[in-house]
Design a protein around this motif. Structure first.
Motif, PDB file in Angstrom:
ATOM      1  N   GLY A  56       0.824  -1.208   0.000  1.00 22.29           N
ATOM      2  CA  GLY A  56       0.000   0.000   0.000  1.00 22.29           C
ATOM      3  C   GLY A  56       0.854   1.251   0.000  1.00 22.29           C
ATOM      4  N   LEU A  57       1.860   1.253   0.873  1.00 21.95           N
ATOM      5  CA  LEU A  57       2.726   2.424   0.978  1.00 21.95           C
ATOM      6  C   LEU A  57       3.480   2.665  -0.321  1.00 21.95           C
ATOM      7  N   LEU A  58       3.972   1.560  -0.938  1.00 23.10           N
ATOM      8  CA  LEU A  58       4.699   1.691  -2.204  1.00 23.10           C
ATOM      9  C   LEU A  58       3.796   2.296  -3.267  1.00 23.10           C
ATOM     10  N   PHE A  59       2.568   1.755  -3.326  1.00 23.52           N
ATOM     11  CA  PHE A  59       1.607   2.225  -4.311  1.00 23.52           C
ATOM     12  C   PHE A  59       1.361   3.721  -4.149  1.00 23.52           C
ATOM     13  N   LEU A  60       1.317   4.172  -2.883  1.00 22.39           N
ATOM     14  CA  LEU A  60       1.056   5.585  -2.622  1.00 22.39           C
ATOM     15  C   LEU A  60       2.250   6.465  -2.951  1.00 22.39           C
ATOM     16  N   HIS A  61       3.454   5.971  -2.637  1.00 21.65           N
ATOM     17  CA  HIS A  61       4.595   6.879  -2.654  1.00 21.65           C
ATOM     18  C   HIS A  61       5.586   6.664  -3.790  1.00 21.65           C
ATOM     19  N   LEU A  62       5.534   5.486  -4.450  1.00 21.46           N
ATOM     20  CA  LEU A  62       6.489   5.238  -5.532  1.00 21.46           C
ATOM     21  C   LEU A  62       6.366   6.264  -6.656  1.00 21.46           C
ATOM     22  N   PRO A  63       5.137   6.582  -7.089  1.00 23.07           N
ATOM     23  CA  PRO A  63       5.004   7.576  -8.169  1.00 23.07           C
ATOM     24  C   PRO A  63       5.638   8.914  -7.798  1.00 23.07           C
ATOM     25  N   ILE A  64       5.558   9.258  -6.510  1.00 22.73           N
ATOM     26  CA  ILE A  64       6.135  10.541  -6.086  1.00 22.73           C
ATOM     27  C   ILE A  64       7.650  10.491  -6.206  1.00 22.73           C
ATOM     28  N   LEU A  65       8.224   9.343  -5.819  1.00 25.89           N
ATOM     29  CA  LEU A  65       9.674   9.169  -5.950  1.00 25.89           C
ATOM     30  C   LEU A  65      10.089   9.283  -7.412  1.00 25.89           C
ATOM     31  N   LEU A  66       9.242   8.719  -8.277  1.00 30.65           N
ATOM     32  CA  LEU A  66       9.519   8.760  -9.708  1.00 30.65           C
ATOM     33  C   LEU A  66       9.663  10.199 -10.188  1.00 30.65           C
ATOM     34  N   ILE A  67       8.760  11.050  -9.673  1.00 30.55           N
ATOM     35  CA  ILE A  67       8.814  12.473 -10.049  1.00 30.55           C
ATOM     36  C   ILE A  67      10.150  13.078  -9.650  1.00 30.55           C
ATOM     37  N   PHE A  68      10.600  12.717  -8.450  1.00 29.44           N
ATOM     38  CA  PHE A  68      11.875  13.239  -7.973  1.00 29.44           C
ATOM     39  C   PHE A  68      13.020  12.786  -8.875  1.00 29.44           C
ATOM     40  N   THR A 105       9.423  20.787 -15.103  1.00 30.40           N
ATOM     41  CA  THR A 105       8.156  20.539 -14.415  1.00 30.40           C
ATOM     42  C   THR A 105       8.391  19.686 -13.176  1.00 30.40           C
ATOM     43  N   ASN A 106       9.269  18.698 -13.314  1.00 34.28           N
ATOM     44  CA  ASN A 106       9.537  17.830 -12.177  1.00 34.28           C
ATOM     45  C   ASN A 106      10.231  18.564 -11.040  1.00 34.28           C
ATOM     46  N   VAL A 107      11.149  19.458 -11.413  1.00 37.68           N
ATOM     47  CA  VAL A 107      11.812  20.246 -10.377  1.00 37.68           C
ATOM     48  C   VAL A 107      10.763  21.068  -9.638  1.00 37.68           C
ATOM     49  N   VAL A 108       9.866  21.698 -10.405  1.00 37.15           N
ATOM     50  CA  VAL A 108       8.817  22.504  -9.777  1.00 37.15           C
ATOM     51  C   VAL A 108       7.927  21.622  -8.901  1.00 37.15           C
ATOM     52  N   ALA A 109       7.604  20.436  -9.417  1.00 41.10           N
ATOM     53  CA  ALA A 109       6.763  19.522  -8.640  1.00 41.10           C
ATOM     54  C   ALA A 109       7.401  19.202  -7.297  1.00 41.10           C
ATOM     55  N   MET A 110       8.712  19.023  -7.347  1.00 40.26           N
ATOM     56  CA  MET A 110       9.435  18.713  -6.118  1.00 40.26           C
ATOM     57  C   MET A 110       9.278  19.857  -5.118  1.00 40.26           C
ATOM     58  N   VAL A 111       9.408  21.066  -5.625  1.00 42.63           N
ATOM     59  CA  VAL A 111       9.271  22.241  -4.763  1.00 42.63           C
ATOM     60  C   VAL A 111       7.855  22.295  -4.169  1.00 42.63           C
TER      61      VAL A 111
END
Ligand SMILES: Nc1ncnc2c1ncn2[C@@H]1O[C@H](COP(=O)(O)OP(=O)(O)OP(=O)(O)O)[C@@H](O)[C@H]1O
Ligand SMILES: [Mg+2]
Lengths: 371, 271
Positions: free
Chosen positions: B20-32, B238-244
């Motif tokens: 569950g946690l991976l599903f929630l947070h992996l996409p965010i890591l991908l953005i980074f 865009t990804n840099v901005v997303a990170m911010v």
């Protein structure tokens, strides 16, 4: 009607004068009168107690004086000035709340200094008054504690010191001791009385504990259902109750229905099937009138020779005294209390036929009809 | 049924939780990760190489700064507006009794339950009906509708826990209405307001739906990102901005969480 003893102890000046104060909640048909028609004069430096059962309007009356409620009718005078137009923060009256209501985000010292700070007193004056007040309630060491870090009794003292610090003309105390255990309560009763004498501030004290009212007050007002029934010194309230409710609310009492047969300086009345009793004249009493007489159990003297016969139905030993449950010839019950002197076994047993008598001043005439 | 607090969680549960946690947070890591890729036309896995140059590129793009500035200003002003309105509303609802109190309380909360798209359409038609031109202020108004709710919710809970007798005690000791607010009410609800304000700021900062309906030519940061994704030019920017954005919104929410948790204890002792 002069009340012996009462006027002698009354100070000449009135701190608070209540004139026909009434307060209703709600409107129209379902308006509820928490205060009906309350009048009283509270003297300067007096320890005045409002005593009454739960819901009789004690808190409402205090809140009217403090300014949190606006009386529906009547006037409240503070040193002869109508205070109706003054908001709570302009009235030189402070309150010790039942729940203490200490400020949780301040220390003990900051709580006590709050009133002075709001009055814009200089910093050093605030500091010295805070110390003085904390000394008065014996809380100096805890000045920098948070209010959540002190005990219930200590919080009570802080609430007291906080209310006293701005030197109000009148201090209102709403059952300040009800949250304390019995021992602490007794200590604080003595302490409060000492503080009142030392500061010379007029105290209006609310309680529903009759013993507390009797031991601490200069005068007591007994309230019921939004009315003050009787005002008097503790002695008067206890020995000469004017209302059945007052008599009953303050300890055990016997009621005797009688018919007046003679009335001069003292009066005579006949209790049917029991006999004649003598009592002191109180107000307008006419021969032939049906009256109710009240007598405290400890004012009844029992002896084999006494005038009125009775039978002992039960004897209850209470350590310091003994309670006798008596049955009168007219089938009424009566309670009598006699103090136990050392080593004496009770002279009588259940079922004995003995006699009782009462001194004329032990009998109080109850004004109202039994309700 | 009783749960055993000391017992170890069964393996299956652990795996499920991790999944569950991976599903929630992996996409965010991908953005980074994509913020540092050397490929700028498309998102390619794995990234052909890593570079820090996009940070500099982002820094030098004026449109990013413009969007960021607008978003910060909108969030700040909507939050300020919400703090005032939300606090007043909470005070009225929890301190006094008046006709229709429950209804007011419900109506205040409604905008956050309503889909953003409804709020957006409603506001848009209201603006055009009243002939209000789209501007910075129309965005602020749109955001304020849900910011007020957040502040109100936080404040009303704290107001309920702060006893009314504290206010009476303060008045009794000579503090007028303003002094009472400053010395007694504010310190007691302060952390709740701060938390509410931070949540409101975070919500406003990444809001898209209501903004698209209420903004004219203006571009807030989330809108800018949305537009940027469609035309592939320097994509990692865009990804840099997303990170911010993640950092800017995540920190206040975390802080708000800790503030309210702590404040519960303080206010609770007030009785
Ligand atoms: N704000 C209010 N609205 C309606 N009724 C009220 C309000 N405040 C008090 N009352 C009613 O007025 C009556 C008197 O209340 P009050 O609080 O003065 O009683 P009290 O003598 O202080 O009782 P206690 O010993 O339980 O504190 C009660 O019947 C109460 O229900
Ligand atoms: Mg009360």
């Amino acid at each position: 009607m002069p009340e012996p003893g009462a006027e002698a102890t009354r100070p000449s000046k009135n701190a608070i004068e209540l004139r026909n104060v009434g307060k209703s909640f709600g409107a129209g048909a379902n308006a509820f009168f928490a205060l009906k028609d309350v009048s009283a004069n509270i003297g300067e430096n007096e320890f005045f107690t409002l005593l009454g059962p739960s819901g009789c309007g004690k808190t409402t009356l205090l809140r009217c004086i403090a300014g949190f409620e606006e009386p529906t009718r009547g006037e409240i005078l503070l040193y002869d000035q109508d205070i109706a137009s003054l908001p709570p923060y302009r009235r030189p009256v402070n309150t010790v709340f039942q729940s203490y209501a200490l400020f949780p985000h301040m220390t003990v010292g900051e709580n006590v200094g709050f009133g002075l700070q709001m009055l814009n007193r200089p910093r050093d004056e605030i500091a010295s008054t805070v110390n003085e007040m904390l000394r008065l309630v014996q809380m100096e060491e805890l000045r920098d504690r948070r209010t959540s870090e002190i005990s219930g009794g200590q919080q009570q003292r802080v609430a007291l010191a906080r209310a006293l610090a701005p030197k109000p003309k009148v201090l209102l105390l709403d059952e300040p001791l009800s949250a304390l255990d019995l021992k602490l309560r007794k200590e604080m009763q003595v302490e409060l009385k000492r503080l009142q004498t030392e500061t010379g501030i007029t105290f209006i004290f609310v309680t529903h504990d009759q013993e507390e009212a009797l031991t601490m007050s200069d005068r007591v007002a007994v309230m019921n259902k939004g009315d003050i029934l009787q005002i008097g010194s503790p002695r008067e309230i206890y020995n000469q109750p004017k209302h059945r409710f007052v008599a009953d609310f303050i300890g055990d009492i016997n009621f005797l229905d009688a018919i007046v047969t003679e009335c001069g300086v003292t009066c005579q009345a006949e209790i049917v099937d029991v006999g004649m009793v003598e009592f002191l004249r109180e107000g307008e009493i006419a021969v032939g009138q049906h009256i109710t007489l009240a007598i405290r159990p400890e004012r009844i003297t029992l002896s084999a020779q006494a005038r009125h016969p009775c039978r002992i139905e039960n004897i209850v030993y209470h350590g310091t005294d003994t309670i006798y449950h008596l049955r009168l010839p007219n089938d009424d019950r009566m309670l009598a209390r006699s103090q136990n002197s050392e080593g004496h076994a009770p002279a009588w047993q259940t079922g004995d036929d003995i006699g009782w008598a009462a001194a004329p001043d032990a009998l109080a005439v109850i004004a109202d009809n039994p309700s | 049924m009783r749960s055993d607090r000391n017992g170890k969680a069964p393996l299956g549960l652990k795996i499920a939780a991790a999944g569950g946690l991976l599903f929630l947070h992996l996409p965010i890591l991908l953005i980074f990760v994509y913020a540092f890729t050397t490929e700028d036309k498309s998102y390619q896995w794995p990234p052909p190489g890593l570079t820090l140059k996009w940070l500099a590129v982002t820094w030098n793009r004026p449109d990013v700064w413009q969007a960021l500035g607008l978003s910060v200003r909108v969030a700040a002003i909507s939050t300020a507006l919400a703090l005032v309105l939300g606090t007043l509303c909470a005070a009225a609802v929890s301190r006094t009794k008046f006709f229709g109190r429950e209804t007011v309380s419900l109506l205040v909360i409604l905008p956050i339950a309503l889909p953003g798209i409804i709020t957006g359409i409603a506001l848009r038609s209201a603006f055009s009906l009243a002939d209000i031109p789209y501007s910075f202020w129309t965005i602020v108004l749109g955001h304020a509708t849900f910011c007020v709710v957040v502040v109100y919710n936080n404040a009303v809970a704290r107001f309920r826990r702060t006893s009314g007798s504290l206010i009476e005690a303060s008045m009794d000791l000579g503090a007028d209405g303003f002094q009472t607010f400053r010395h007694v009410v504010l310190p007691n609800i302060g952390t709740a307001l701060l938390a509410g304000g931070m949540l409101a700021f975070a919500l406003s900062f990444d809001e898209v739906i209501v903004t698209t309906f209420t903004a004219g030519q203006q571009t807030t940061l989330p809108i800018w990102m949305l537009e940027e994704l469609v035309r592939p030019r320097q994509r990692p920017v865009t990804n840099v901005v997303a990170m911010v954005v993640v950092l800017v919104t995540f920190l206040p929410i975390l802080a708000a969480y800790y503030l309210t948790r702590d404040g519960d204890r303080i206010a609770g002792s007030g009785k």
